[in-house]
Design a protein around this motif. Structure first.
Motif, mmCIF file in Angstrom:
data_model
loop_
_atom_site.group_PDB
_atom_site.id
_atom_site.type_symbol
_atom_site.label_atom_id
_atom_site.label_comp_id
_atom_site.label_asym_id
_atom_site.label_seq_id
_atom_site.Cartn_x
_atom_site.Cartn_y
_atom_site.Cartn_z
ATOM 1 N N LEU A 1 2.107 -0.683 -9.608
ATOM 2 C CA LEU A 1 3.172 -1.148 -8.738
ATOM 3 C C LEU A 1 4.409 -1.425 -9.582
ATOM 4 O O LEU A 1 4.310 -1.878 -10.720
ATOM 5 N N SER B 1 0.836 -1.209 0.000
ATOM 6 C CA SER B 1 0.000 0.000 0.000
ATOM 7 C C SER B 1 0.869 1.257 0.000
ATOM 8 O O SER B 1 0.611 2.211 -0.732
ATOM 9 N N SER C 1 2.538 1.759 -3.447
ATOM 10 C CA SER C 1 1.626 2.154 -4.520
ATOM 11 C C SER C 1 1.326 3.642 -4.500
ATOM 12 O O SER C 1 0.904 4.206 -5.509
ATOM 13 N N GLU C 2 1.553 4.297 -3.363
ATOM 14 C CA GLU C 2 1.265 5.726 -3.246
ATOM 15 C C GLU C 2 2.520 6.575 -3.086
ATOM 16 O O GLU C 2 2.422 7.786 -2.928
ATOM 17 N N TYR D 1 -4.264 0.780 -10.116
ATOM 18 C CA TYR D 1 -3.140 0.937 -9.211
ATOM 19 C C TYR D 1 -1.878 0.435 -9.906
ATOM 20 O O TYR D 1 -1.885 -0.609 -10.566
ATOM 21 N N LEU E 1 -5.910 -4.793 -5.559
ATOM 22 C CA LEU E 1 -4.669 -5.350 -5.029
ATOM 23 C C LEU E 1 -4.913 -6.606 -4.201
ATOM 24 O O LEU E 1 -3.991 -7.127 -3.592
#
Length: 404
Positions: A91, A49, A52-53, A89, A69
């Motif tokens: 990655l 998490s 990803s940000e 998302y 995810l």
């Protein structure tokens, strides 16, 4: 002599390579700290998490694209959806270098197979290398990722189910349901159960000082659609606990895998076993699919190696079909019966559903529904079809009752 010289030269080259590699490994260990995160552990979700940000990741050139995810191994998570963001998302794939604060981080994602019972088992590993880093800086990243993850989950309830490989798979993260949204009768019963759960969760030392296993079991029984599972969801939201759901009729469950599942759940959680009457009709038989035995079930929830500190909830439509050994004191500490709607329950639910309804309209619903005829799910279904028109909902409700 020439042959001996060639052999010695070959030995020398081999030794040089080994010494060089050993020196390289020694220098690498001194200068680079590495940490491995496995998809079967909670920390994997925190780091995934966080990555990803991370701003540096968004500037990368190679990505794996996910709309959810939850598929990144058994512990994958579905990030909170935001209508203002795209449901995509990104990655990093392979080896990725990012800058975080004062250090360079190299991130590597690898996916492999484990063998479990002859079937491939999805598993993913993420490794972070911190150039010039220390354990304190690694722990700082882990804490940062955990706090960010938990901040998002604070107002949500996580739900896990056992997958076909007997591992926990997170299938949902829902907005926590308030306790007062569950209308059971009498209404104070829900608060009493919540208070009982809170008292248990705070009593670890009390149980230990008296040599009593720190376990608490609840049996919720009654007709379908009367609010048993809804109450469990609301309790999880109030207690800020995840829910772990097991289907006892699963063909993949064995005594060993079931015990491993339960012990692999979070240290503090709600363990939910639904429709326990459907799994075993005879204590000497296996479950409907032929894997888990009745003795295996009892040992997993109440044996020497059984996990402590969790709340066990079992639901059934037919309490009378349960073996007395399953619901004896110590395994089931609290019995809660759910019935079809009482008149007062109808009034409470209609008032909470239609926020601007008048007292006279509520009274009309109460008068129309005799006590004990409808489950809360049946009442809800009628109201949902006419959620903007109480008169139309009442008309359909009367039609339903007359047909019954």
């Amino acid at each position: 002599m020439g042959g001996i010289a060639v052999v010695l030269a070959g030995i020398g080259v081999t030794m040089t390579r080994k010494i060089g590699k050993a020196c390289y490994d020694a220098v690498f260990r001194q200068l680079v700290l590495s940490a491995e995160f496995n998809s079967r552990d909670d920390s994997f979700r925190w780091i995934i998490s966080w990555l990803s940000e991370h701003p540096a990741v968004s500037d990368g050139k190679q990505f794996a694209v996910f709309t959810s995810l939850r598929y990144l191994g058994p512990a994958g998570r579905d990030l909170d959806r935001d209508e203002k963001k795209e449901d995509v998302y990104l990655l990093p794939t392979g080896w990725t270098m990012i800058r975080h604060k004062k250090h360079w981080l190299v991130v590597s994602r690898e996916q492999g197979d484990e063998k479990s019972g002859g079937s491939p088992k999805e598993r993913e590993t993420l490794t972070i290398y911190i150039i010039g880093g220390s354990k304190e800086e690694l722990l700082s990243i882990v804490r940062e990722s955990r706090l960010a993850y938990e901040a998002k989950e604070k107002s949500r309830t996580s739900i896990f189910v056992a997958d076909e490989y007997s591992s926990w798979n997170k299938i949902a993260s829902r907005i926590s349901r308030p306790l007062d949204s569950v209308v059971i009768w009498p209404p104070e019963r829900a608060q009493w159960i919540l208070n009982d759960c809170v008292r248990f969760m705070q009593a670890e030392e009390w149980y230990a000082s008296r040599g009593i296993p720190w376990r608490r079991g609840y049996l919720l029984y009654g007709p379908p659609g009367t609010g048993k599972t809804s109450l469990v969801s609301a309790l999880a939201g109030e207690l800020k606990l995840p829910i772990y759901v097991v289907s006892l009729s699963s063909s993949k469950l064995t005594d060993d895998s079931f015990a491993e599942l339960l012990n692999g759940s979070a240290p503090r959680c709600i363990l939910l076993l639904e429709d326990v009457d459907a799994a075993f009709r005879d204590r000497h038989a296996k479950n409907a699919s032929g894997g888990l035995t009745f003795s295996g079930l009892l040992n997993a929830i109440d044996g020497v190696a059984a996990q402590e500190g969790r709340l066990l909830f079992m639901t059934t439509n037919h309490r009378e079909l349960l073996d007395p050994a399953l619901i004896r004191p110590g395994r089931v500490d609290v019995d809660v019966r759910f019935d079809r709607c009482a008149k007062e329950q109808v009034g409470l639910y209609v008032r909470s559903f239609f926020r601007d309804i008048t007292d006279d309209e509520v009274d009309a619903f109460v008068e129309a529904v005799p006590s004990g005829t409808l489950s809360i799910a049946q009442l809800q279904a009628c109201l949902l079809r006419h959620r903007d028109s109480p008169p139309k909902a009442l008309a359909e409700l009367r039609t339903l009752l007359s047909s019954m």
